[in-house]
Design a protein around this motif. Structure first.
Motif, PDB file in Angstrom:
ATOM      1  N   GLU A 136       0.820  -1.214   0.000  1.00  0.00           N
ATOM      2  CA  GLU A 136       0.000   0.000   0.000  1.00  0.00           C
ATOM      3  C   GLU A 136       0.851   1.260   0.000  1.00  0.00           C
ATOM      4  N   TYR A 137       2.072   1.148   0.597  1.00  0.00           N
ATOM      5  CA  TYR A 137       2.904   2.336   0.732  1.00  0.00           C
ATOM      6  C   TYR A 137       4.240   2.204   0.013  1.00  0.00           C
ATOM      7  N   TYR A 157       6.578   6.336   3.430  1.00  0.00           N
ATOM      8  CA  TYR A 157       5.985   6.166   4.751  1.00  0.00           C
ATOM      9  C   TYR A 157       4.501   6.471   4.619  1.00  0.00           C
ATOM     10  N   PRO A 158       3.664   6.011   5.512  1.00  0.00           N
ATOM     11  CA  PRO A 158       2.215   6.255   5.396  1.00  0.00           C
ATOM     12  C   PRO A 158       1.907   7.756   5.405  1.00  0.00           C
TER      13      PRO A 158
END
Length: 395
Positions: free
Chosen positions: A314-315, A357-358
């Protein structure tokens, strides 16, 4: 009256000592009078004979030792064999001196004969015990077994030789060895029932030493306890962790657990994970990672290292980095992984490869004034009375 009684008491003690001394030098209480003169002559004569015999035996012992020293190189005796030969000659000299003394002191012939036989058996078992260590070492070295098994076999063989040696010596003096062994067997069964866990650990320890699934110095993981094996005893196994803590595990638990031996082969593979942003070049990131691994002195050049995409998450894009090290580096593996991760991060920064990073990104349309006008939400208000609600329910 009391003084006379005390005097008689001490006279009786002196008389008993006088008689006992006379009996000790060969006299008899059945004689009419104590002939101290003849007994003293016999005692001196016996002492002279004993000294002559000891002198003769000592001369032959010294001569044999002298000949061994002078002809040691000629007959090919090394230091160890020469020491064993001297020990055997010394034992023969001591036993011969003992038998010579017993023969002159009026011991029973059966007692002298039993002592000679017992001494012979004791000497045989002593030679076997002295040479057993070298024999076991050569046999285990031939089959490639470790030092722990060597010590175990030496201890077992020493106990067996001691038991059989004592039994052989006692048998020469008329002891019933069969009854003694039977009694020891019953006692052993009782002890076995009382110490089942100890026996289980003992048998498991022998199994571990014979199977050699791990040895002293190996890095293992047993029951989530990871460390270097420092001791394999007959009852427990000791593991020294990275925190310098000794974990003592019963051998029965070791034998029934899954044991991971990290140093059983010539090299071991480990891996770490890194991630880069979606926009970064995968091939360029792989080249940077492999260069960092190549510059490390701990990482082996063969087998080759690898850096492959493991997951597109996702990241970012996740790399799994696999590398090989020698067994000696396993103890420092957490530090090695941390150092490689830090060096890869620095290399990414130098080559403008970002580590994601998120986060959340807001995209705004162009040519639109900010803030964007929005319409208010339309609201409707309706009053519901109790009569209306009853009518609706009725319908």
């Amino acid at each position: 009256m009391a003084i006379a009684g005390i005097t008689d008491f001490f006279r009786e003690i002196v008389r008993d000592l006088h008689t006992s001394l006379y009996i000790a030098i060969g006299g008899s209480i059945e004689e009419d009078s104590l002939d101290w003169t003849s007994k003293s002559v016999e005692l001196v004569s016996t002492a002279i004979k004993i000294l002559i015999l000891l002198a003769v035996l000592g001369f032959f012992y010294w001569l044999a030792i002298y000949l061994i020293k002078k002809s040691k190189s000629r007959i090919g005796l090394n230091e160890r064999r020469s020491k064993i030969a001297r020990s055997v000659l010394r034992y023969i000299w001591i036993v011969s001196s003992l038998i010579a003394i017993m023969s002159q002191l009026s011991f029973e012939p059966d007692t002298v004969k039993a002592t000679a036989k017992a001494s012979t058996w004791a000497g045989i078992y002593y030679v076997l015990w002295a040479s057993s260590g070298q024999i076991i070492h050569k046999v285990l070295q031939h089959y490639g077994l470790n030092a722990s098994i060597e010590q175990l076999l030496k201890n077992i063989l020493s106990v067996l030789l001691l038991v059989f040696g004592l039994a052989s010596v006692m048998a020469q003096f008329g002891f019933d060895i069969v009854s003694l062994v039977a009694g020891l067997g019953i006692a052993g069964i009782a002890v076995g029932f009382a110490a089942q866990s100890t026996l289980a650990n003992f048998i498991a320890g022998i199994t571990i030493l014979l199977e050699q699934s791990f040895q002293v110095g190996d890095w293992v993981n047993i029951n989530d306890n990871e460390g270097r094996v420092v001791v394999i005893a007959l009852r427990t196994t000791h593991i020294l962790t990275r925190d310098n803590i000794t974990v003592i595990i019963p051998n029965s638990n070791v034998a029934s657990s899954v044991v991971t031996n990290l140093t059983s082969k010539n090299f071991i593979r480990f891996d770490i994970r890194m991630r880069i942003a979606f926009e970064d070049d995968v091939d360029k990131a792989r080249e940077v990672i492999l260069q960092v691994l190549s510059d490390s002195e701990v990482v082996l050049k063969r087998p080759e290292t690898s850096a492959t995409v493991d997951e597109i998450g996702e990241y970012g894009v996740f790399f799994v980095i696999r590398f090989w090290v020698k067994p000696a580096a396993v103890a420092r593996m957490p530090k090695i992984k941390e150092a490689l991760t830090e060096n890869i991060k620095r290399a990414f920064d130098e080559t403008n490869i970002s580590t994601p990073y998120p986060h959340m990104r807001l995209l705004m349309p162009k040519n639109v004034d900010s803030p964007i006008d929005t319409k208010p939400f339309a609201t409707t208000t309706k009053l519901i009375t109790e009569d209306n609600s009853l009518k609706q329910d009725a319908e």
